[in-house]
Design an enzyme around this catalytic site. Structure first.
Site, short mmCIF file in Angstrom:
data_model
loop_
_atom_site.label_atom_id
_atom_site.label_comp_id
_atom_site.label_asym_id
_atom_site.label_seq_id
_atom_site.Cartn_x
_atom_site.Cartn_y
_atom_site.Cartn_z
CB THR A 1 11.42 -1.67 -3.08
OG1 THR A 1 11.54 -2.64 -2.04
CG2 THR A 1 12.28 -0.46 -2.76
CE LYS B 1 6.50 6.22 1.44
NZ LYS B 1 6.69 4.79 1.14
CD GLU C 1 -2.97 -1.21 2.14
OE1 GLU C 1 -2.88 -0.71 3.27
OE2 GLU C 1 -4.02 -1.64 1.66
C1 LIG Z 1 3.99 -8.10 4.13
C2 LIG Z 1 4.13 -7.40 2.82
C3 LIG Z 1 4.02 -6.01 2.77
C4 LIG Z 1 4.20 -5.35 1.55
N1 LIG Z 1 4.14 -3.99 1.52
C5 LIG Z 1 4.43 -3.35 0.37
C6 LIG Z 1 4.41 -1.93 0.29
O1 LIG Z 1 4.08 -1.23 1.25
N2 LIG Z 1 4.73 -1.36 -0.89
C7 LIG Z 1 5.06 -2.09 -1.98
O2 LIG Z 1 5.38 -1.51 -3.02
N3 LIG Z 1 5.04 -3.44 -1.95
C8 LIG Z 1 4.74 -4.08 -0.81
N4 LIG Z 1 4.71 -5.43 -0.80
C9 LIG Z 1 4.87 -6.16 -2.04
C10 LIG Z 1 3.52 -6.15 -2.78
O3 LIG Z 1 2.49 -6.54 -1.91
C11 LIG Z 1 3.55 -7.10 -3.96
O4 LIG Z 1 4.67 -6.80 -4.75
C12 LIG Z 1 2.30 -6.93 -4.80
O5 LIG Z 1 1.15 -7.03 -4.03
C13 LIG Z 1 2.27 -7.93 -5.91
O6 LIG Z 1 1.85 -9.18 -5.48
P1 LIG Z 1 1.59 -10.26 -6.61
O7 LIG Z 1 0.57 -9.74 -7.55
O8 LIG Z 1 2.91 -10.67 -7.15
O9 LIG Z 1 1.03 -11.49 -5.78
P2 LIG Z 1 -0.44 -11.79 -5.17
O10 LIG Z 1 -1.09 -10.58 -4.65
O11 LIG Z 1 -0.23 -12.94 -4.23
O12 LIG Z 1 -1.29 -12.30 -6.39
C14 LIG Z 1 -1.17 -13.61 -6.88
C15 LIG Z 1 -2.29 -13.88 -7.83
O13 LIG Z 1 -2.07 -15.15 -8.42
C16 LIG Z 1 -3.30 -15.87 -8.40
N5 LIG Z 1 -3.00 -17.30 -8.39
C17 LIG Z 1 -2.12 -17.97 -7.61
N6 LIG Z 1 -2.15 -19.28 -7.91
C18 LIG Z 1 -3.06 -19.43 -8.90
C19 LIG Z 1 -3.55 -20.54 -9.63
N7 LIG Z 1 -3.14 -21.78 -9.39
N8 LIG Z 1 -4.49 -20.33 -10.59
C20 LIG Z 1 -4.94 -19.08 -10.85
N9 LIG Z 1 -4.50 -17.98 -10.19
C21 LIG Z 1 -3.59 -18.17 -9.23
C22 LIG Z 1 -3.99 -15.39 -7.14
O14 LIG Z 1 -5.36 -15.65 -7.20
C23 LIG Z 1 -3.68 -13.91 -7.22
O15 LIG Z 1 -4.61 -13.29 -8.07
C24 LIG Z 1 4.49 -6.10 0.40
C25 LIG Z 1 4.55 -7.49 0.45
C26 LIG Z 1 4.38 -8.14 1.65
C27 LIG Z 1 4.46 -9.63 1.68
#
Ligand SMILES: Cc1cc2nc3c(=O)[nH]c(=O)nc-3n(C[C@H](O)[C@H](O)[C@H](O)COP(=O)(O)OP(=O)(O)OC[C@H]3O[C@@H](n4cnc5c(N)ncnc54)[C@H](O)[C@@H]3O)c2cc1C
Length: 508
Positions: free
Chosen positions: A354, A86, A57
């Protein structure tokens, strides 16, 4: 076959993105915008059953570039994502309990006679003749007073250089980008991927099998499945480089809460160090985002929830959301016809916000090296080398917060103080401690200003300063510093409170 026909045959006709978290939708939105509706089919598969991490966020100023590429109207975006602005991150209790400093966006002071500002400041500060570094940063002074506005067209005034980012609701942000991408032709499919077929001939991904029985073929597959890394690791066994020895926090519990009724909406993220790990506070328009990042070796989940809730300012919203990871980077984030973007490519903890930036920079690299005419190993190698280097620099910057500390009040902090860090980070710290010198390398994300804010904030004290500073008399340096200081204070006096700025332009 002539070259044009050969290229046509290698052209990417189908892009399949798996995952509808922030990474998936940021990627889909950019591809839809840049490639347009007619270049190829873009399909995104996501599974409600699995869900997203629902964190992420706080951002850094580079996100404005992403918004510009998409052509997003910023006030509309702020309203729809319950965002706030921010100007930096406040670090509390990191060097010692009771201490705090700001890592602001934007410069401290201004370079004089080609020597970085901070060398002049260091000379005076070492003699106790100047206020703290923060007082020379417009972003830091404004942030602490709860003030915000966008940069003004005012020549040399620091008000023309306001650098800012956003805090927003991660779920609303993904929804916002989803609407943007779908309007521009991205096909969204709800479904769970249960199998990935690789081609026998070369190990490229051939197709995906959905739980519904549908088989989805594609030319380019983008793995945005988060920590699961379903394609890049699950199917392709690409391998992972583990960095937990220098970043031992491996778990977080996130729990938003209601905001306290107050007149001041501070435009900064707060990162408050704990006996082990740290707690984030992210103020949004409708609530406050909170989370505790901790090492599972030293803190149990139950303790973590107690520590977090005890420090929350309002009533919790929803249940605790636990997230677990191994810190590190995928050996190759682009492997054959699969590119991992987001958490599937690697992760270093969110201390400097990041994560979303790394997604943005992966998308930018993919666009620069886009396989228009088939897959070229040199392009792929370039992408992988750059991605790994980008993340290594970010890792070092984050490790600095843990390594440079006087805290020794727990096993966790004693471990951090004594851990061996990369040679590159050690060299940066040594160089600064001698004569305050800082250099940005290889176009790394964090510039000299950021390194200065954190090295100084974490209590590193240079023995000297740049010798050319002594060309100016002490009186002249004092006069110039006083001038910069007063320009900054006066400029901040003219800024509105963030709360009023939002009420006027972009209230949700
Ligand atoms: C504790 C924490 C705090 C964070 N805070 C920050 C922050 O303040 N600022 C920042 O820039 N970044 C932050 N990040 C990083 C940020 O949250 C992520 O980079 C961002 O949310 C991207 O996540 P994602 O889309 O890679 O993964 P996810 O949000 O996990 O999305 C994964 C997707 O894949 C889908 N999926 C998984 N398996 C399957 C399957 N078998 N079939 C179909 N769909 C599937 C899920 O349904 C979902 O839609 C933080 C991360 C963490 C862990």
């Amino acid at each position: 076959m002539n070259q044009a026909t050969a290229n046509q045959q290698k052209k990417i006709n189908n892009i399949v993105i798996v995952g509808g978290g922030t990474a998936g939708w940021m990627t889909a939105a950019t591809l839809a915008k840049v490639l347009g509706k007619n270049y190829c089919d873009i399909r995104l598969i996501e599974s409600d059953q699995i869900g997203t991490v629902s964190v992420g966020e706080a951002t850094i100023p580079q996100i404005s570039l992403f918004n510009k590429i998409l052509g997003i109207d910023e006030n509309d975006f702020v309203k729809k994502t319950q965002a706030t602005f921010k100007l930096g991150i406040e670090f509390v209790d990191w060097t010692k309990k009771g201490g705090g400093y700001m890592h602001p966006f934007g410069d401290h002071g201004t370079a004089m006679d080609a020597i970085q500002f901070h060398h002049y400041w260091l000379k005076m500060h070492q003699q106790g003749k100047s206020p703290d570094l923060e007082q020379y940063s417009l972003a830091a002074v404004a942030a602490r007073q709860g003030k915000f506005m966008r940069p003004q067209n005012m020549g040399n005034s620091p008000l023309s250089q306001i650098n800012y980012a956003f805090h927003f609701d991660a779920t609303l942000y993904a929804d916002y980008l989803r609407d943007f991408a779908v309007e521009r032709g991205v096909i969204r499919s709800e479904g769970k991927v249960i199998d990935v077929s690789l081609r026998d001939s070369d190990g490229f991904i051939d197709s995906l099998l959905l739980e519904s029985g549908e088989r989805v073929a594609g030319d380019l597959f983008i793995d945005c499945t988060g920590f699961k890394a379903l394609l890049i690791e699950g199917a392709m066994k690409t391998g992972f480089i583990d960095w937990s020895d220098v970043l031992p926090c491996d778990t977080a519990v996130a729990m938003p809460c209601k905001a306290k009724e107050t007149d001041v909406l501070y435009p900064f993220t707060q990162a408050k160090a704990q006996k082990s790990g740290w707690i984030w506070r992210i103020p949004l328009q409708h609530r406050v985002g909170n989370g505790y990042v901790y090492p599972s070796k030293f803190v149990s989940d139950e303790e973590a929830v107690n520590i977090l809730t005890a420090q929350m300012e309002g009533e919790p919203i929803g249940k605790p959301n636990f997230l677990r990871w191994t810190t590190g980077v995928r050996k190759k984030s682009w492997n054959k016809n699969c590119v991992a973007i987001g958490l599937s490519a690697g992760f270093v903890e969110p201390l400097e916000s990041t994560g979303l930036h790394l997604i943005q920079s992966s998308i930018a690299k993919l666009m620069s090296l886009f396989p228009h005419q088939g897959f070229d190993q040199t392009d792929i190698d370039t992408y992988n080398a750059q991605t790994k280097t980008d993340l290594e620099y970010i890792r070092d910057f984050i490790v600095l917060h843990y390594k440079a500390t006087d805290r020794d009040d727990s096993e966790f902090w004693r471990y951090c103080q004594n851990m061996k860090v990369s040679d590159r980070l050690q060299a940066k710290m040594d160089l600064y401690q001698k004569n305050g010198r800082i250099f940005r390398q290889d176009n790394e994300l964090f510039n000299e200003t950021s390194w200065l804010a954190v090295m100084h904030g974490q209590g590193l004290n240079p023995q000297g300063y740049h010798p050319l500073v002594d060309i100016l008399s002490e009186e002249e340096i004092a006069r110039r510093l006083e001038h910069i200081y007063s320009v900054i204070q006066k400029s901040v006096d003219t800024m509105p409170m963030q709360k009023d700025f939002i009420a006027k332009y972009c209230k949700a």
